[in-house]
Design a protein around this motif. Structure first.
Motif, PDB file in Angstrom:
ATOM      1  N   THR A  27      20.627  16.087  70.140  1.00  0.00           N
ATOM      2  CA  THR A  27      21.348  16.007  68.889  1.00  0.00           C
ATOM      3  C   THR A  27      22.837  15.572  69.546  1.00  0.00           C
ATOM      4  O   THR A  27      23.320  15.743  70.572  1.00  0.00           O
ATOM      5  CB  THR A  27      21.678  17.234  68.247  1.00  0.00           C
ATOM      6  N   SER A  31      23.394  20.556  70.117  1.00  0.00           N
ATOM      7  CA  SER A  31      23.237  21.895  69.573  1.00  0.00           C
ATOM      8  C   SER A  31      23.077  22.731  70.640  1.00  0.00           C
ATOM      9  O   SER A  31      22.340  22.648  71.678  1.00  0.00           O
ATOM     10  CB  SER A  31      22.405  21.919  68.510  1.00  0.00           C
ATOM     11  N   ASP A  52      24.884  24.357  65.200  1.00  0.00           N
ATOM     12  CA  ASP A  52      25.583  23.168  65.414  1.00  0.00           C
ATOM     13  C   ASP A  52      27.077  23.470  65.726  1.00  0.00           C
ATOM     14  O   ASP A  52      27.442  24.498  65.607  1.00  0.00           O
ATOM     15  CB  ASP A  52      25.608  22.506  64.032  1.00  0.00           C
ATOM     16  N   HIS A  53      27.870  22.383  66.103  1.00  0.00           N
ATOM     17  CA  HIS A  53      29.208  22.327  66.423  1.00  0.00           C
ATOM     18  C   HIS A  53      30.057  22.803  65.322  1.00  0.00           C
ATOM     19  O   HIS A  53      31.260  23.374  65.946  1.00  0.00           O
ATOM     20  CB  HIS A  53      29.448  20.949  67.020  1.00  0.00           C
TER      21      HIS A  53
END
Length: 142
Positions: A27, A31, A52-53
């Protein structure tokens, strides 16, 4: 490591829960992946978190819940639809790449409630998998 991941891992560490931490380099941006194994009443599962970021949500997956033979796919899809109609927080689907059933759940959170929400989601998906597993097995063996 993302802030949300750090907070959730601190929560797990505080409760002596074992986990595996990895990075999903597929990703962009990467992730954080956290895996937590459970022994349930009906089935043993590993809950995989993808953080996620953005630090505002996580995806939970339970892969390989049931392996479905090619001749049982139609019957299993009926069972998947039945279970999906009974639960609103988790969904089940058939992965066509390997003919396995997986459970999916997504959760959203803010900085102040990451640990509680992720723990609640984890407990729920494990319980839902334990409740759904006998339905899948009945479909598989009928």
């Amino acid at each position: 490591m993302h802030d949300a991941t750090t907070q959730f891992l601190a929560y797990l560490d505080k409760r002596n829960v074992r986990y595996t931490l990895m990075r999903d380099a597929d990703t962009e941006p990467a992730s954080d992946v956290v895996k937590v194994a459970f022994s349930g009443e009906q089935v043993d599962v590993t809950v995989t978190f993808f953080f996620d970021h953005d630090n505002e949500h996580a995806s939970l997956r339970v892969f390989n819940l049931v392996k479905v033979p090619a001749g049982k796919i139609s019957a299993m899809l009926t069972a998947v639809n039945q279970i999906n109609n009974e639960y609103r927080f988790a969904k089940f689907c058939l992965d066509p790449d390997d003919n396995t059933i997986q459970a999916e759940m997504d959760c959203i959170f803010r900085q102040h409630d990451i640990d509680e929400i992720c723990n609640e989601a984890m407990v729920r998906i494990v319980n839902i998998c334990n409740e759904a597993y006998p339905v899948f097995m009945k479909s598989l063996w009928s």
